[in-house]
Design a protein around this motif. Structure first.
Motif, PDB file in Angstrom:
ATOM      1  N   ALA A  44      -9.656   3.708   1.080  1.00 45.78           N
ATOM      2  CA  ALA A  44     -10.298   5.006   1.283  1.00 45.78           C
ATOM      3  C   ALA A  44     -11.789   4.856   1.575  1.00 45.78           C
ATOM      4  CB  ALA A  44     -10.083   5.879   0.051  1.00 45.78           C
ATOM      5  N   THR A  45     -12.462   3.992   0.818  1.00 45.69           N
ATOM      6  CA  THR A  45     -13.899   3.815   1.007  1.00 45.69           C
ATOM      7  C   THR A  45     -14.217   3.302   2.413  1.00 45.69           C
ATOM      8  OG1 THR A  45     -14.232   3.380  -1.346  1.00 45.69           O
ATOM      9  CG2 THR A  45     -15.967   2.635   0.162  1.00 45.69           C
ATOM     10  N   LYS A  50     -12.298   3.765   4.933  1.00 45.66           N
ATOM     11  CA  LYS A  50     -11.646   4.678   5.878  1.00 45.66           C
ATOM     12  C   LYS A  50     -10.725   3.915   6.852  1.00 45.66           C
ATOM     13  CE  LYS A  50     -15.371   8.098   5.595  1.00 45.66           C
ATOM     14  NZ  LYS A  50     -14.780   8.639   4.391  1.00 45.66           N
ATOM     15  N   GLU A  77      -8.788  13.032   1.815  1.00 47.13           N
ATOM     16  CA  GLU A  77      -8.290  12.527   3.094  1.00 47.13           C
ATOM     17  C   GLU A  77      -9.429  12.192   4.054  1.00 47.13           C
ATOM     18  OE1 GLU A  77      -5.297  15.037   4.779  1.00 47.13           O
ATOM     19  OE2 GLU A  77      -4.225  15.295   2.882  1.00 47.13           O
ATOM     20  N   TRP A  78      -9.122  11.295   4.980  1.00 46.51           N
ATOM     21  CA  TRP A  78     -10.073  10.923   6.028  1.00 46.51           C
ATOM     22  C   TRP A  78      -9.327  10.912   7.354  1.00 46.51           C
ATOM     23  CZ3 TRP A  78      -7.973   7.873   2.324  1.00 46.51           C
ATOM     24  CH2 TRP A  78      -7.271   6.727   2.729  1.00 46.51           C
ATOM     25  N   VAL A  79     -10.044  10.671   8.439  1.00 45.20           N
ATOM     26  CA  VAL A  79      -9.467  10.801   9.778  1.00 45.20           C
ATOM     27  C   VAL A  79      -8.241   9.927   9.958  1.00 45.20           C
ATOM     28  CG1 VAL A  79      -9.873  10.399  12.242  1.00 45.20           C
ATOM     29  CG2 VAL A  79     -11.632  11.506  10.861  1.00 45.20           C
ATOM     30  N   TYR A 123      -6.206   8.762   7.670  1.00 41.90           N
ATOM     31  CA  TYR A 123      -5.152   8.938   6.671  1.00 41.90           C
ATOM     32  C   TYR A 123      -4.074   9.787   7.337  1.00 41.90           C
ATOM     33  CZ  TYR A 123      -2.645  10.354   2.445  1.00 41.90           C
ATOM     34  OH  TYR A 123      -1.675  10.570   1.504  1.00 41.90           O
TER      35      TYR A 123
END
Length: 297
Positions: free
Chosen positions: A157-158, A160, A188-190, A192
């Motif tokens: 996550a960190t 991304k 969430e991120w782009v 994910y």
């Protein structure tokens, strides 16, 4: 699928790059029963026949090939037909709540306990387990190899990095969300990507885009020769993945085949079937470990 249950599917997919979306379209067009958005799945149910058992099961037991080994033996023993509906654990439990199936094979212990506490089921029997794996590209851009699961998810996550989630309320998805909860919840991120599909399609999409994903050991071994992703986090206690069979409560619904449902659970925990589970291997490696097998041969 040889079933009396006809699915009208509205597949959900977020963050699907073009090639992966094409793969999803191909899978759907071939008639596979894929995982679905739990909020949009409906079913048209025919009245069950006396010699038919309706089994709602996780896609991992189907995708691994285990059901292809076990179900014919039960059909022969009972002189019946088993209609297999392969969906995520959440969808399987809802089918049980609605009385649309007779028996369940699922793998999300907290949800199973809630199902039994609400008296939707009359019997709950764990019969095997395997482990989840966090797989990803061999280059491991997030550098998660051999980390604890929560630490590995934090790095993904960190940074991304590309991550593919089942996103379908399945047992695998529920376990993923439990790990995110240890980190304070999912942000969430782009990259994910929630695909709303079964384990096999999710694994193939992650492989195509060289992303990370959480997968059960059985499905990974079944697909191992088709993909380049490798196990990076495994054997952690928090990734233990128990499977249980639940008999749906016939007192709450008409026309459930309680006798066959009970017989199927008895079959799964019987010594011959437990030995079949222990002996079920791909490339010499066991996919599942039976939990009801006596120590003596």
């Amino acid at each position: 699928m040889r079933g009396a249950l006809v699915w009208h599917r509205l597949a959900r997919a977020r963050c699907l790059p073009g090639a992966a979306l094409c793969f999803l379209t191909i899978v759907g067009s071939q008639g596979c029963v894929a995982e679905n958005d739990p909020s949009s799945v409906t079913a048209s149910v025919e009245p069950p026949k006396a010699g038919v058992l309706r089994l709602a099961t996780t896609t991992s037991t189907r995708d691994s090939g285990l059901l292809d080994v076990l179900v014919p033996g039960f059909e022969s023993q009972q002189g019946c037909r088993v209609d297999v509906i392969a969906v995520g654990t959440g969808a399987a439990l809802r089918l049980g709540e609605a009385g649309d199936v007779d028996v369940l094979v699922v793998h999300a212990r907290n949800a199973e306990r809630a199902f039994m506490a609400a008296k939707y089921g009359t019997r709950h029997e764990e019969f095997m387990f395997n482990h989840f794996l966090l797989v990803g590209p061999a280059s491991d851009p997030a550098k998660i190899h051999a980390l604890e699961p929560a630490a590995a998810f934090a790095r993904i996550a960190t940074g991304k990095h590309v991550y593919f989630s089942r996103g379908d309320d399945s047992g695998t998805h529920k376990r993923e969300l439990q790990i995110w909860e240890q980190l304070g919840g999912l942000v969430e991120w782009v990259d994910y990507c929630e695909v709303g599909q079964g384990m096999g399609p999710t694994l193939m999409m992650a492989d195509e885009k060289q992303g990370y994903t959480l997968v059960d050991m059985g499905t990974y071994l079944k697909f191992k020769e088709k993909i380049a992703l490798v196990p990076l986090v495994e054997e952690a206690n928090s990734l233990r993945n128990p499977y249980a069979a639940l008999v749906v409560n016939a007192a709450r619904h008409d026309k459930l085949n309680a006798a066959l449902a009970g017989a199927f659970v008895d079959f799964l925990i019987s010594q011959p079937t437990q030995r079949q589970i222990a002996d079920f291997r791909i490339s010499g490696r066991a996919l599942f470990t039976p939990t009801r097998l006596d120590a003596a041969p």
